[in-house]
Design a protein around this motif. Structure first.
Motif, short mmCIF file in Angstrom:
data_model
loop_
_atom_site.label_atom_id
_atom_site.label_comp_id
_atom_site.label_asym_id
_atom_site.label_seq_id
_atom_site.Cartn_x
_atom_site.Cartn_y
_atom_site.Cartn_z
N ARG A 162 0.85 -1.19 0.00
CA ARG A 162 0.00 0.00 0.00
C ARG A 162 0.89 1.24 0.00
N ILE A 163 0.68 2.14 -0.94
CA ILE A 163 1.56 3.29 -1.07
C ILE A 163 0.82 4.62 -1.06
N GLY A 164 -0.50 4.60 -0.85
CA GLY A 164 -1.22 5.88 -0.79
C GLY A 164 -2.65 5.73 -0.35
N ASP A 165 -3.15 6.72 0.41
CA ASP A 165 -4.55 6.79 0.82
C ASP A 165 -5.00 8.25 0.74
N TRP A 166 -6.21 8.46 0.19
CA TRP A 166 -6.71 9.82 0.03
C TRP A 166 -8.20 9.88 0.35
N GLU A 167 -8.64 11.07 0.73
CA GLU A 167 -10.07 11.30 0.93
C GLU A 167 -10.75 11.41 -0.42
N MET A 168 -12.06 11.29 -0.43
CA MET A 168 -12.83 11.44 -1.66
C MET A 168 -13.33 12.88 -1.79
N LEU A 169 -13.45 13.31 -3.03
CA LEU A 169 -14.00 14.62 -3.35
C LEU A 169 -15.26 14.46 -4.18
N VAL A 170 -16.05 15.51 -4.22
CA VAL A 170 -17.19 15.57 -5.13
C VAL A 170 -16.83 16.56 -6.23
N VAL A 270 -2.07 0.95 -4.47
CA VAL A 270 -1.13 -0.10 -4.09
C VAL A 270 -0.17 -0.36 -5.25
N LEU A 271 1.01 -0.85 -4.89
CA LEU A 271 1.99 -1.26 -5.89
C LEU A 271 2.01 -2.78 -5.89
N ILE A 272 1.82 -3.39 -7.06
CA ILE A 272 1.78 -4.85 -7.15
C ILE A 272 2.91 -5.35 -8.03
N SER A 273 3.39 -6.54 -7.69
CA SER A 273 4.45 -7.19 -8.47
C SER A 273 4.38 -8.69 -8.19
N ARG A 274 5.21 -9.46 -8.86
CA ARG A 274 5.23 -10.90 -8.60
C ARG A 274 5.86 -11.18 -7.23
#
Length: 294
Positions: A162-170, A270-274
């Motif tokens: 997990r590399i980031g979390d943000w609030e939602m906007l309208v 999120v950052l995904i890899s093998r």
């Protein structure tokens, strides 16, 4: 004949003296003389004309000096090339992105750091849908993915950070009545036509939350399949778009953004890899952006 023989030969040729060459090579002179003699016997002739004061190259020796230098230079080039590949300094890293990666600045910052550290490594960058990223990585067509977390980003063959979390906007048209409020609440969205970016199943969770909070007054009017489509629909006044906070950097004429005061509604990256990665260059990328990879 091996590389050691060629190094010994060149030392004698350049010093013109067995004693000085032995000192340069940090070996005893008799051992050096034996190695040169063995080389001459293997090649079938003399490489040096010896005298009491110095040694000089024969015609065959002059030719070997040219070829030996070329061979040792190529051997050193090969060694350095392989070492750089093992350190991840060369090779290829294929990156796919979706969602907040480009707008948050995380993707571009990571790519810039990697390119600056490993300028000879090849980078390929493509916009790929969240579900497709997982399939491509597991199939070996992509190496790294930047995506919102979803149901397929769980499994033993995939590494997820997990590399980031943000609030939602309208996002809403500038002439909408709700623009008068500095911050909106879920209750204010009741009965309003809503626009959702439907690229992955995380937004089904968003729909569930909205339904729980708004009940029958939850009106999902549009399900767009790209970020720009979501914002364009909102800008035309057809609905209010729920988007991650980094998207407020996107300026569209007639569109404004307002924070949504609701802790349960957030966006992530999120950052995904093998899980098992063999490529040194991909490992180097991961170590640079997230830390050591074991």
């Amino acid at each position: 004949m091996d590389l050691r023989h060629l190094r010994y030969f060149l030392a004698v040729a350049e010093e013109g003296h067995f004693g000085r060459a032995a000192a340069r090579l940090n070996i005893v002179q008799p051992a050096l003389s034996m190695q040169i003699k063995a080389l001459e016997e293997e090649l079938g002739g003399a490489l040096f004309v010896r005298s009491s004061r110095r040694v000089e190259l024969t015609d065959a020796g002059v030719l070997l000096q040219i070829e030996a230098r070329r061979t040792l230079e190529q051997a050193e080039h090969t060694r350095l090339t392989v070492e750089r590949a093992l350190r991840g300094e060369t090779g290829r890293v294929r990156v796919g992105f979706a969602g907040n990666a480009i707008f948050s600045g995380k993707l571009t910052a990571d790519l810039r750091r990697f390119h600056q550290r490993y300028p000879d490594a090849e980078l390929t960058i493509d916009e790929v849908g969240p579900q497709e990223q997982v399939e491509a990585i597991l199939a070996g067509h992509l190496d790294i993915g930047y995506t919102p977390a979803h149901s397929n980003t769980v499994g033993p063959d995939l590494a997820v950070r997990r590399i980031g979390d943000w609030e939602m906007l309208v996002a809403l048209p500038e002439d909408h009545a709700l623009v008068a409020h500095d911050c909106l609440t879920i209750a204010m969205l009741a009965g309003q036509p809503l626009v959702l970016y439907e690229a992955h199943d995380v937004h089904e969770h968003l729909v569930m939350l909205l339904t729980q909070k708004l009940g029958s007054r939850c009106h999902i009017a549009w399900r767009a399949h790209s970020t720009l489509s979501t914002l364009a629909i909102a800008a035309t006044g057809l609905g209010l778009a729920l988007v991650p906070a980094p998207l407020q950097q996107v300026h569209i004429p007639g569109l404004v953004y307002r924070p949504l005061k609701e802790a349960d509604l957030t966006a992530n990256l999120v950052l995904i890899s093998r899980a098992q990665e063999a490529s040194a260059s991909v490992k180097a990328y991961l170590e640079l952006v997230i830390g050591p990879v074991y």
